[in-house]
Design an enzyme around this catalytic site. Sequence first.
Site, PDB file in Angstrom:
ATOM      1  N   HIS A 298     -13.439  -1.183 -80.774  1.00  0.00           N
ATOM      2  CA  HIS A 298     -13.776  -0.671 -79.453  1.00  0.00           C
ATOM      3  C   HIS A 298     -13.548  -1.762 -78.407  1.00  0.00           C
ATOM      4  O   HIS A 298     -13.870  -2.932 -78.624  1.00  0.00           O
ATOM      5  CB  HIS A 298     -15.224  -0.201 -79.414  1.00  0.00           C
ATOM      6  CG  HIS A 298     -15.381   1.255 -79.692  1.00  0.00           C
ATOM      7  ND1 HIS A 298     -16.539   1.797 -80.203  1.00  0.00           N
ATOM      8  CD2 HIS A 298     -14.534   2.308 -79.511  1.00  0.00           C
ATOM      9  CE1 HIS A 298     -16.400   3.107 -80.334  1.00  0.00           C
ATOM     10  NE2 HIS A 298     -15.190   3.441 -79.918  1.00  0.00           N
TER      11      HIS A 298
ATOM     12  N   ASP B 144     -22.010  -1.920 -84.555  1.00  0.00           N
ATOM     13  CA  ASP B 144     -22.279  -0.588 -84.003  1.00  0.00           C
ATOM     14  C   ASP B 144     -22.386   0.403 -85.158  1.00  0.00           C
ATOM     15  O   ASP B 144     -21.440   0.558 -85.942  1.00  0.00           O
ATOM     16  CB  ASP B 144     -21.151  -0.166 -83.062  1.00  0.00           C
ATOM     17  CG  ASP B 144     -21.284  -0.793 -81.694  1.00  0.00           C
ATOM     18  OD1 ASP B 144     -22.028  -1.777 -81.571  1.00  0.00           O
ATOM     19  OD2 ASP B 144     -20.631  -0.306 -80.754  1.00  0.00           O
TER      20      ASP B 144
ATOM     21  N   ASP C  29     -15.000  -2.661 -75.681  1.00  0.00           N
ATOM     22  CA  ASP C  29     -16.093  -3.483 -75.162  1.00  0.00           C
ATOM     23  C   ASP C  29     -16.430  -4.634 -76.103  1.00  0.00           C
ATOM     24  O   ASP C  29     -17.076  -5.599 -75.693  1.00  0.00           O
ATOM     25  CB  ASP C  29     -17.335  -2.641 -74.866  1.00  0.00           C
ATOM     26  CG  ASP C  29     -17.827  -1.820 -76.044  1.00  0.00           C
ATOM     27  OD1 ASP C  29     -16.989  -1.272 -76.778  1.00  0.00           O
ATOM     28  OD2 ASP C  29     -19.059  -1.701 -76.226  1.00  0.00           O
TER      29      ASP C  29
END
Length: 310
Positions: free
Chosen positions: A66, A182, A68
């Site tokens: 991802h 995550d 970010d």
Amino acid sequence: MSTLFRVTLLGTGVPIPRPDRFGPSTLIEAGEQTVLIDAGRGATMRLFELGVPIGRINALLLTHFHSDHTVGIPDLWLTGWLSSHFAARKGPFHVIGPVGTSTMMRHLEAAYAPDIEIRVEDEKLARENVAITVDEFASDGPVYEAGDLRIIAFAVDHGEAIKPAYGYRIEYRGRVAVVSGDTRYNENVVRYGRNADLLIHEVAMARPELLVIPHIQRILNHHTSPQEAGRIFARTTPKLAVFTHLVMLASETTSPPCVEELITATRETYAGPLEVGEDLMSFHIRDEIAVRRWTVSRQADARKTVRAPP
């Protein structure tokens, strides 16, 4: 050899470009080794604030792809190559991550090839110090070992479409820190996080009126709720549980949940030691865990010690 074992949250935020919560990134200092887990927005600025030379990073470990979590990679890689005192990397930039990391880094090399050629010619920078070495992995197991430091990757569940996704267990001289990456509620976090000194876990929540919005539902379905995180903490019994990557959802008319609400929700399932992470919060892991916070002006303003149970 130094016995220092310290974990610092460089960034505890999400894609929202907030100045108080930079992108996800965690600094691990273990003896003579200095490694990063993820390189979100602003990771190099946080390192500069700490006085950690960017070129001193021995390895960057990635949890998943991802943006970010990866947008800070070019800054870390290329700024760390410069000759200045805050950089001056000697040797290749070492990246460790799941399958797909080599492809990403190869494309970054292609994207920044003009900059590299200019600096080699104009600034006489050594090409070997901008080279990239990549170690990929495809399953649970040790991915980095140096001296007394051992880092183990373990698969997590960030959603069916978001694979690969991993967390890390960091072992140093009998002490253990775990970073969930995550993930939704996942048994692998319990397995690798059991009895850790420090368990750092992501979290997501939103106010009830937002739960009917489809994109809010999708985001929450890819993360761990405070109550679920509390159950993980209760099952793993770390000396200290810490939240990072705070996915506190909002809309134009509805504000995000506050820290107090996050703590209250977590306390429904977990009663043990808990900290809500802030950028530049650090944890010195010994028989006791010393917690250090920073103000906006980056002056240390509080210290707290978490005692190990007898």
